[in-house]
Design a protein around this motif. Sequence first.
Motif, PDB file in Angstrom:
ATOM      1  N   VAL A 191      37.892   7.189  32.569  1.00  0.00           N
ATOM      2  CA  VAL A 191      37.307   7.605  33.847  1.00  0.00           C
ATOM      3  C   VAL A 191      35.830   7.231  33.910  1.00  0.00           C
ATOM      4  O   VAL A 191      35.339   6.747  34.948  1.00  0.00           O
ATOM      5  N   LEU A 192      35.111   7.428  32.811  1.00  0.00           N
ATOM      6  CA  LEU A 192      33.690   7.087  32.778  1.00  0.00           C
ATOM      7  C   LEU A 192      33.480   5.592  32.980  1.00  0.00           C
ATOM      8  O   LEU A 192      32.574   5.182  33.723  1.00  0.00           O
ATOM      9  N   THR A 193      34.306   4.781  32.334  1.00  0.00           N
ATOM     10  CA  THR A 193      34.171   3.330  32.476  1.00  0.00           C
ATOM     11  C   THR A 193      34.439   2.891  33.912  1.00  0.00           C
ATOM     12  O   THR A 193      33.680   2.092  34.482  1.00  0.00           O
ATOM     13  N   ILE A 194      35.500   3.419  34.516  1.00  0.00           N
ATOM     14  CA  ILE A 194      35.849   3.031  35.882  1.00  0.00           C
ATOM     15  C   ILE A 194      34.750   3.425  36.865  1.00  0.00           C
ATOM     16  O   ILE A 194      34.415   2.671  37.787  1.00  0.00           O
ATOM     17  N   SER A 195      34.176   4.618  36.681  1.00  0.00           N
ATOM     18  CA  SER A 195      33.199   5.125  37.639  1.00  0.00           C
ATOM     19  C   SER A 195      31.816   4.508  37.480  1.00  0.00           C
ATOM     20  O   SER A 195      30.974   4.650  38.371  1.00  0.00           O
ATOM     21  N   THR A 196      31.554   3.833  36.368  1.00  0.00           N
ATOM     22  CA  THR A 196      30.228   3.257  36.151  1.00  0.00           C
ATOM     23  C   THR A 196      30.209   1.731  36.125  1.00  0.00           C
ATOM     24  O   THR A 196      29.251   1.119  36.611  1.00  0.00           O
TER      25      THR A 196
END
Length: 318
Positions: free
Chosen positions: A144-149
Amino acid sequence: MMSELEKESQGKPRDSVIISRTITYTTSFCHQLKWVTQRSLINLLRNPQASVAQVVVTFILGLIVGVIFYGVEDDLTGIQNRAGAMFFLTTNQCFSSMSVIELFIAERNVFVHEYISGYYRISSYFLAKLIVDLIPMRAIPSIVLTISTYFLIGLKLELVSFLIATLTLVQVSVTAASMGLAVATGQSILTIANLSITVLFVLMIIFSGLLVNLPSVVTWLAWLKYLSIPRYGMTALQVNEFVGLNFCNNSETGSTPKENNCDAYTEIVMCTGEQYLATQGIDASAWSLWKNHFALAIMTIIYLSISYLKLRFMKKTS
């Protein structure tokens, strides 16, 4: 779920723990793993606040970071912004994994009672806890962190680069969690485990590669960089991102490339991603990328082995 194991055990002989100190099991390893995993999953679903909150907070935090570093350019400021974003991502993965220290501390008394009663082996309990914790609490928030950043920051718009960045952050999170387990397993006081892990993470962050130029560190301290989890994650992210970038052929409008303007700067200015990596003591090669994932995998195995051994040889009295 323990009632099922108790039913399996009724009417079957079991050695006395007090007399022989040997625990016999009436169910197989796979049966124990199945039921302990199911019980852990049910407990997680009954109290989803922690896992859901972690995913939501991670997503919101990712959006904030993405907006702060939004649309990095292929210029000299883009070098700093890329490095800063990668430093934050790896550091965040380490500290967000600190919740793992409660994994064995919170259920210490229950585990001891059920283990000496012969409900399950240590190996089945340990593996079940890892399965239930590592996937929902470590891997999913990292994705989720990778997708959102990733796309907001404007990192390489290549599928392979995106997948490598995702793998890197997942591995950093899992390795950091494994180290947390190695430190916290066997502890009965949560505060001591929390403080110990925090100190270790702070030392690791110093040698991550951003706060201090690693090639300039004195020899008798340079070996500490090999113990730094954030360093491996940040190095992998930097190689994945900087190789192939050019920072000196940009137009002011962004429509037509200008002539190479490196001569307009001093010699310390870097025009390519490879030049920047060289100043950090990083080789721009395929092995320079994958050796970091290999090192994180080895560290994870070592830390989990330490955690398992501490759990096995922990004093067990009900």
